[in-house]
Every structure is written in C-alpha cells, then in structure tokens.
Scaffold this active site. Structure first.
Site, PDB file in Angstrom:
ATOM      1  N   LYS A 215     -12.224   8.606  -6.060  1.00 12.23           N
ATOM      2  CA  LYS A 215     -13.461   7.999  -5.577  1.00 12.23           C
ATOM      3  C   LYS A 215     -14.323   7.489  -6.738  1.00 12.23           C
ATOM      4  CE  LYS A 215     -17.185   7.147  -3.246  1.00 12.23           C
ATOM      5  NZ  LYS A 215     -17.345   6.247  -2.121  1.00 12.23           N
ATOM      6  N   CYS A 269     -24.232   3.861  -4.540  1.00 11.38           N
ATOM      7  CA  CYS A 269     -22.873   4.256  -4.930  1.00 11.38           C
ATOM      8  C   CYS A 269     -22.508   3.755  -6.308  1.00 11.38           C
ATOM      9  CB  CYS A 269     -21.885   3.707  -3.906  1.00 11.38           C
ATOM     10  SG  CYS A 269     -22.408   4.017  -2.223  1.00 11.38           S
TER      11      CYS A 269
HETATM   12  N1  SAJ Z   1     -22.500  -6.806  -7.062  1.00 16.06           N
HETATM   13  C1  SAJ Z   1     -22.573  -7.734  -8.096  1.00 16.06           C
HETATM   14  N2  SAJ Z   1     -21.502  -8.552  -8.299  1.00 16.06           N
HETATM   15  C2  SAJ Z   1     -20.377  -8.484  -7.530  1.00 16.06           C
HETATM   16  C3  SAJ Z   1     -20.294  -7.532  -6.502  1.00 16.06           C
HETATM   17  C4  SAJ Z   1     -21.375  -6.693  -6.285  1.00 16.06           C
HETATM   18  O1  SAJ Z   1     -23.574  -7.822  -8.821  1.00 16.06           O
HETATM   19  O2  SAJ Z   1     -19.461  -9.285  -7.779  1.00 16.06           O
HETATM   20  C5  SAJ Z   1     -23.624  -5.886  -6.815  1.00 16.06           C
HETATM   21  C6  SAJ Z   1     -24.199  -5.988  -5.384  1.00 16.06           C
HETATM   22  O3  SAJ Z   1     -25.111  -7.036  -5.265  1.00 16.06           O
HETATM   23  C7  SAJ Z   1     -24.835  -4.619  -5.238  1.00 16.06           C
HETATM   24  C8  SAJ Z   1     -23.903  -3.708  -6.031  1.00 16.06           C
HETATM   25  O4  SAJ Z   1     -23.171  -4.564  -6.888  1.00 16.06           O
HETATM   26  O5  SAJ Z   1     -26.121  -4.594  -5.846  1.00 16.06           O
HETATM   27  C9  SAJ Z   1     -22.969  -2.868  -5.195  1.00 16.06           C
HETATM   28  O6  SAJ Z   1     -22.468  -3.602  -4.087  1.00 16.06           O
HETATM   29  P1  SAJ Z   1     -20.953  -3.501  -3.572  1.00 16.06           P
HETATM   30  O7  SAJ Z   1     -20.816  -4.391  -2.409  1.00 16.06           O
HETATM   31  O8  SAJ Z   1     -20.033  -3.703  -4.716  1.00 16.06           O
HETATM   32  O9  SAJ Z   1     -20.777  -1.971  -3.181  1.00 16.06           O
HETATM   33  P2  SAJ Z   1     -21.525  -0.914  -2.208  1.00 16.06           P
HETATM   34  O10 SAJ Z   1     -22.351  -0.026  -3.089  1.00 16.06           O
HETATM   35  O11 SAJ Z   1     -22.190  -1.558  -1.061  1.00 16.06           O
HETATM   36  O12 SAJ Z   1     -20.254  -0.096  -1.679  1.00 16.06           O
HETATM   37  C10 SAJ Z   1     -19.348   0.493  -2.607  1.00 16.06           C
HETATM   38  C11 SAJ Z   1     -17.917   0.168  -2.168  1.00 16.06           C
HETATM   39  N3  SAJ Z   1     -17.014   0.462  -3.278  1.00 16.06           N
HETATM   40  C12 SAJ Z   1     -16.169  -0.462  -3.774  1.00 16.06           C
HETATM   41  O13 SAJ Z   1     -16.100  -1.586  -3.355  1.00 16.06           O
HETATM   42  C13 SAJ Z   1     -15.263  -0.013  -4.876  1.00 16.06           C
HETATM   43  C14 SAJ Z   1     -17.546   0.978  -0.947  1.00 16.06           C
HETATM   44  O14 SAJ Z   1     -16.185   0.795  -0.615  1.00 16.06           O
HETATM   45  C15 SAJ Z   1     -17.830   2.467  -1.179  1.00 16.06           C
HETATM   46  O15 SAJ Z   1     -17.537   3.240  -0.040  1.00 16.06           O
HETATM   47  C16 SAJ Z   1     -19.298   2.606  -1.471  1.00 16.06           C
HETATM   48  O16 SAJ Z   1     -19.578   1.879  -2.668  1.00 16.06           O
HETATM   49  C17 SAJ Z   1     -19.643   4.074  -1.610  1.00 16.06           C
HETATM   50  O17 SAJ Z   1     -20.207   4.645  -0.672  1.00 16.06           O
HETATM   51  O18 SAJ Z   1     -19.274   4.666  -2.630  1.00 16.06           O
END
Ligand code: SAJ
Length: 435
Positions: A215, A269
């Site tokens: 995780k 996360c």
């Molecule tokens: N972000 C960027 N650039 C990107 C992708 C995301 O700046 O290319 C930013 C987003 O705007 C946001 C942050 O990163 O601020 C996180 O967003 P996210 O969509 O990457 O992730 P979360 O936090 O919504 O969900 C993540 C997921 N993990 C992964 O994709 C590896 C999800 O599957 C997990 O279950 C979740 O964390 C968790 O609960 O741990």
C-alpha cells in the site's frame, strides 16, 4: 469460514462504503463510529460524506435491515478497522536535517482495544487503515492478545489495504484486486473468504507486513512520479519549453508514462503515506523525502507565476477557480489550492474562490464566492487551480464578458491557449515560459 455478522469500525470514506457493500451482499453489518454525530446522521437516513453513488448503497443497506449503526462494537464473526491514521500536529523528528512528522496511531489502537472485549475464538480481525510497516504485527497483535486469545490459533488477523480512488470508490471496491496479508497463512485464507463476498477482482494472499508495504509503495510511487513531473515543469520554464507538450511527446515512448505537474499534491493519501516510510526508516528514504519537499513546494511556483502576470500583488484581485484537492471531488482536505490562496493573500492579494463542489465551505481565512460570476466580476486575474470538468467547459468569450480580468494563470493545462487568447486574455501556464 462463514461470515454472518461483521463489525466495521470507522464509518468514513472507506468504512461506510465497505460496510454498506457487505450489507447489500447479505451480511449483517454493525457500522461503528466513535463520533455520535456520524451515527445520528446515518440513523436519520443521511450521509456525512460525498461520494458518487454512496447515498443509494447506504440507503439500500439500511433499508434491508442488514446495516445497523452504533457507537460501540459488539460480538461478530469478523471485525474490520477502517479508522484514520493522521499525523501528530505538534510532533516533528529530524534525521540529518530532514524534518519529518509522526503517524498518530491512536485511532487504530483504540479501535483494536474496543474489539478486545468482543473477541471470540474463531473470529477474524482485519486492519484496513494505511499504516507504517509492521503495525499489524507490532501494534495490533499485542492489543488483541490482551483478550487472552492467541493469534493464529484462536483468532485470525490480516492487513488488507483499501486501494480505491475517491470519486470511484464503489466501483473500485468491487473491481480492484485485493491484497490480503495474513499474520499466518490461515489468517490470509480467512481474509480471502471474507472479501470474496463482494470483490470481483483478484484476491491475493500474502503476509501482513508485505501487504502494508504494498500500500505504501503504491502511493509513494505516485508521489515521486508527480514530483518528477513538477520538477520537469520547473526545468521547462527555465529552458523556454512547454512542459505539457514535452510530456505528451515523451509519453509516446512505450515505456514512459509521465504524470501531470500541478499546484501540488493533496488529499489524505498520496501526500501522507510516503511519510510513513520516512518515519519508519529515515536513513533509507532520501528520495521519498525529497519528492515530498518538491510537491509541497509547488504552491510557491504558482505564486511566482501569478506575479509574472501581475507584478506586485498588493491590492490585486484574483478569482481562484477550484479549491478541492483534485478534479471533480468535493474533498478540500490537504488541498494545495488552499495553500496557494493563503500564499497569495500573504502577498497582499485579495482572493475570491469559486469551488462548485462546495460553494459554502467554511475555510478559515478564505473568501468563498457564492457563484462563478461573483468571483469573476471584479477580478484582475483568473487562476485555474483544479481541473474540474465544469471549468474545462467554460466559454472564453462568455467569461470575458463577465470580468474585467485580462490575465489568466492555468496551473493544470485545462484551457486551450489559442481560444482564450482569441477571447482577449493574456494566458500564463504553469510549466511554460514561452511568449
Ligand atoms: N496529482 C497531480 N498530478 C497527477 C496526478 C495527481 O498533481 O498527474 C495530484 C492530484 O491533483 C491530487 C493528488 O495528486 O492533489 C492525489 O490525487 P490522486 O488522484 O493521485 O490520488 P488520491 O489521493 O485521490 O487516491 C490515491 C490512489 N492511489 C493511487 O492512485 C496509487 C487510490 O487508489 C488510493 O486508494 C488512495 O490514494 C488512498 O486512499 O490511499
């Protein structure tokens, strides 16, 4: 093993969807939360969190009689712990000049303690909360064995991380592969049987510490990958390159997938979990630590961009579009957009924020606009912070007619340069320093 009744401790973003999904699949579920307000809200037929489709599933679960809610656990066949693992606000440690925060495991510990009086021979306990490596073995086992029962022989214990994406929780809960880490192989098997009730994705058995690490590795990889994208954005600006174009070209390579730069990394996360590795082994995690610094530093680059457009910020009026931590969700927790707004205000700017998913959010020190028009009306500059679908659909000419602003700063590559230019705007983009 036959699971007729389970207790889910923690009815938040993970616990409530999980409890409801078990209930709609025929299991009797007692949903437990220490917050009486949560219990009261659910008993009144409402829900306290926003997630597409969740209301329908919760309603169905309650209506079927399979889901009941309570502030205390009771005897059951299995217990699932899905409580938050935040940081201590006031504690910091340091390793070779690198300051890091400490995980606050009190909610996990007290959930485990609450299970002790209810624990019976043959029960299964599963920890789902994201936790530092070895939590299941070093923290949970000693607490549960206070019951007088022995793990592995009298009861089963697993760590199984939730991996669902906010905004798509209900679908991913069912479809994603599920890793089940048992403290013994029999524990893993019991966990497998439990989740097989509704999980359609692969269910893979391993040991508990591997599952914990899986995780943390997932979310840390994402954080580091976003950090490199943000660093590329900084480099592109230095070299007069459009980072968005460069990334899309690099991504044509079959083994390259660069993520998107932006105003920073938020949510509960990705910006949190890497610290669990740093705390557990500060001497082994310089890269993970640096990635966190890069992502946390992004809001300052947004301010720099705004200054490029407006010069001195004192007294300038800025319409900020979006406050959520990512597109198309209403979750404002740990949002980098909030940090950007505060930094702009520190420079003397007057910022009005339009967040369509939570227009009435009560955020300390942040001036929320009641509508897009209200945010735009008096602005000198429009700042796009979140790639909400509804912002992407905005018509540049219509926006132009509602504002005197002639400057745009786009942090997420959401808007078409030519169209907005054509509508009379001077557009600045994060990761681009080209005229
Ligand atoms: N972000 C960027 N650039 C990107 C992708 C995301 O700046 O290319 C930013 C987003 O705007 C946001 C942050 O990163 O601020 C996180 O967003 P996210 O969509 O990457 O992730 P979360 O936090 O919504 O969900 C993540 C997921 N993990 C992964 O994709 C590896 C999800 O599957 C997990 O279950 C979740 O964390 C968790 O609960 O741990």
């Amino acid at each position: 093993m036959n699971f007729q009744k389970i207790c889910v401790l923690g009815l938040g973003y993970i616990g409530l969807p999980t409890a409801s999904t078990f209930a709609t699949n025929g299991v009797r579920v007692v949903g437990v939360d220490v917050n009486p307000h949560v219990i009261e809200t659910l008993r009144n037929g409402n829900i306290h969190i926003h997630e597409p489709g969740l209301r329908t599933v919760v309603e169905a679960a309650l209506k079927s009689g399979n889901l009941t809610v309570s502030t205390a656990p009771e005897e059951a066949d299995a217990f699932l712990i899905a409580v938050p693992t935040p940081f201590y606000e006031d504690q910091v440690q340091e390793y070779e000049g690198r300051k890091y925060k400490l995980a606050d495991m009190r909610a996990v510990a007290s959930a485990a303690e609450a299970i002790v009086p209810c624990l019976r021979k043959g029960n299964l306990v599963v920890l789902e909360s994201t936790s530092p490596p070895r939590t299941t073995v070093d923290l949970i086992i000693p607490i549960l064995e206070r019951s007088g029962l022995k793990v592995g022989t009298d009861f089963f214990l697993c760590y199984s991380p939730e991996r669902v994406l906010p905004g798509q929780i209900l679908r991913e809960l069912i479809e994603n592969a599920r890793v089940i880490g048992g403290v013994t192989p029999e524990s893993a098997k019991a966990g497998h049987n439990l989740y097989a009730i509704f999980v359609k994705g692969n269910i893979i058995e391993t040991d508990a510490t591997t599952a914990e690490m899986v995780k943390l590795m997932e979310n840390t990889t994402r954080d580091v990958n976003i950090a490199i994208a943000n660093e590329f954005a900084r480099l592109a600006e230095k070299f007069g390159v459009d980072v968005w174009e460069a990334i899309s070209l690099a991504n044509l390579h079959p083994r390259i997938n660069i993520l998107s730069p932006g105003p920073g990394v938020g949510g509960h996360c990705i910006s949190v979990d890497p610290w669990f590795f740093v705390e557990a082994a500060p001497e082994l995690t310089p890269l993970i630590y640096e990635a966190r610094q890069v992502n946390d530093g992004q809001p300052h680059f947004v301010v720099k961009k705004v200054k490029q457009a407006l010069g001195e910020l004192k007294g300038k009026k800025i319409a900020a579009l979006g406050l959520a931590y990512k597109p198309d969700v209403d979750d404002l927790r740990e949002s980098p957009a909030t940090e950007v707004v505060h930094l702009l205000q520190n420079e003397g700017a007057q910022v009005r924020v339009w967040e369509p998913f939570k227009p009435e959010a009560d955020m300390q020190g942040i001036n929320m606009a009641p509508s897009l028009d209200a945010a735009l009306s008096n602005a000198d500059l429009i700042l796009l912070l979140v790639k909400h679908t509804e912002f992407l659909k905005l018509d540049p000419n219509e926006v132009g007619s509602k504002t005197k602003a002639r400057f745009l700063v786009d942090c997420v590559n959401g808007w078409n340069l030519e169209q907005w230019k054509h509508a009379g705007f001077n557009i600045f983009r994060l990761g681009v320093n080209k005229s």
